[in-house]
Design an enzyme around this catalytic site. Sequence first.
Site, PDB file in Angstrom:
ATOM      1  N   TYR A 156      34.560  35.087  37.466  1.00  0.00           N
ATOM      2  CA  TYR A 156      33.884  36.387  37.567  1.00  0.00           C
ATOM      3  C   TYR A 156      34.825  37.424  38.182  1.00  0.00           C
ATOM      4  O   TYR A 156      35.012  38.516  37.632  1.00  0.00           O
ATOM      5  CB  TYR A 156      32.617  36.250  38.413  1.00  0.00           C
ATOM      6  CG  TYR A 156      31.939  37.567  38.695  1.00  0.00           C
ATOM      7  CD1 TYR A 156      31.171  38.191  37.715  1.00  0.00           C
ATOM      8  CD2 TYR A 156      32.069  38.193  39.924  1.00  0.00           C
ATOM      9  CE1 TYR A 156      30.550  39.410  37.958  1.00  0.00           C
ATOM     10  CE2 TYR A 156      31.460  39.404  40.184  1.00  0.00           C
ATOM     11  CZ  TYR A 156      30.695  40.008  39.198  1.00  0.00           C
ATOM     12  OH  TYR A 156      30.095  41.229  39.447  1.00  0.00           O
ATOM     13  N   LYS A 160      36.497  40.820  36.351  1.00  0.00           N
ATOM     14  CA  LYS A 160      36.271  42.170  36.875  1.00  0.00           C
ATOM     15  C   LYS A 160      37.587  42.841  37.263  1.00  0.00           C
ATOM     16  O   LYS A 160      37.731  44.064  37.130  1.00  0.00           O
ATOM     17  CB  LYS A 160      35.310  42.115  38.061  1.00  0.00           C
ATOM     18  CG  LYS A 160      33.892  41.695  37.669  1.00  0.00           C
ATOM     19  CD  LYS A 160      33.302  42.582  36.586  1.00  0.00           C
ATOM     20  CE  LYS A 160      31.871  42.240  36.256  1.00  0.00           C
ATOM     21  NZ  LYS A 160      31.297  43.105  35.193  1.00  0.00           N
TER      22      LYS A 160
END
Length: 262
Positions: A156, A160
């Site tokens: 994750y 990002k």
Amino acid sequence: MVSYASALVTGASSGIGRSLAWRLAAQGADLTVVARRGELLEELAEDVRKRFRVRVEVLAADLTVAEELSTVAERLADPERPVELLVNNAGAGSRPPRPLVDQPLEYEEGKVALNVLAPLRLTHAALSAMVPRRHGGILNVSSIAGFLPQPQGATYAATKAFLTSLTETVHCEARGHGVHVTVLCPGFVRRGAAAPVGGTRSVRLPEFVWLDREEVAREALEAVAAGKPVCVPGAGYRAVLAASRILPRSLSRRGFERLWAR
């Protein structure tokens, strides 16, 4: 401040995406709303039409499916129905928290598909239409996790980081063509059924760390309209980010390792 007469919002059925869609409609923008759950989009569209008298197009699509992603990209490139603002909000989160070795690989690959490949493809499609018109905006919803190490959320945070870097670079490339490109990097945002009590169903943290999603949406749209490259909502999160850039990287890693371990 630039305003936009039309917008396409992915991940519009819930969370920040829903708040962004409502706020854009309140500003008079016609909408194309995109998400996997078509029934929730239809409910949203009906409510928005009644409240604001704007046009709302529903486009149910799973952005991890190549054919459905292509459909959304084609919608962005349609010269007969120009989209002035693209909001890339759809994304896969870091839940459940586990070390990378304990995560199913297909689950992590799905995060890459949704958090990296989908916004890359849609950003490219939007730019292809906006740059010749010399007008438009793109808001990519990233996370403060893209600046910081996140043990138990490695994929994750990495996705990002990619999205944040991509957006900042494209901001530099597009601003001379009248296109405003902004990345939104929030921390923890209240959403879902647990929003009134300060959290999500799966996370309980002190009240002060939670951001109000309506305020996040407001700051995000003001940032893209003003042509800002990066929007980090919340003074506390901006302070954390500033401190992480000053402190030695090894110290930051140890601190966040302890935080996420708890």
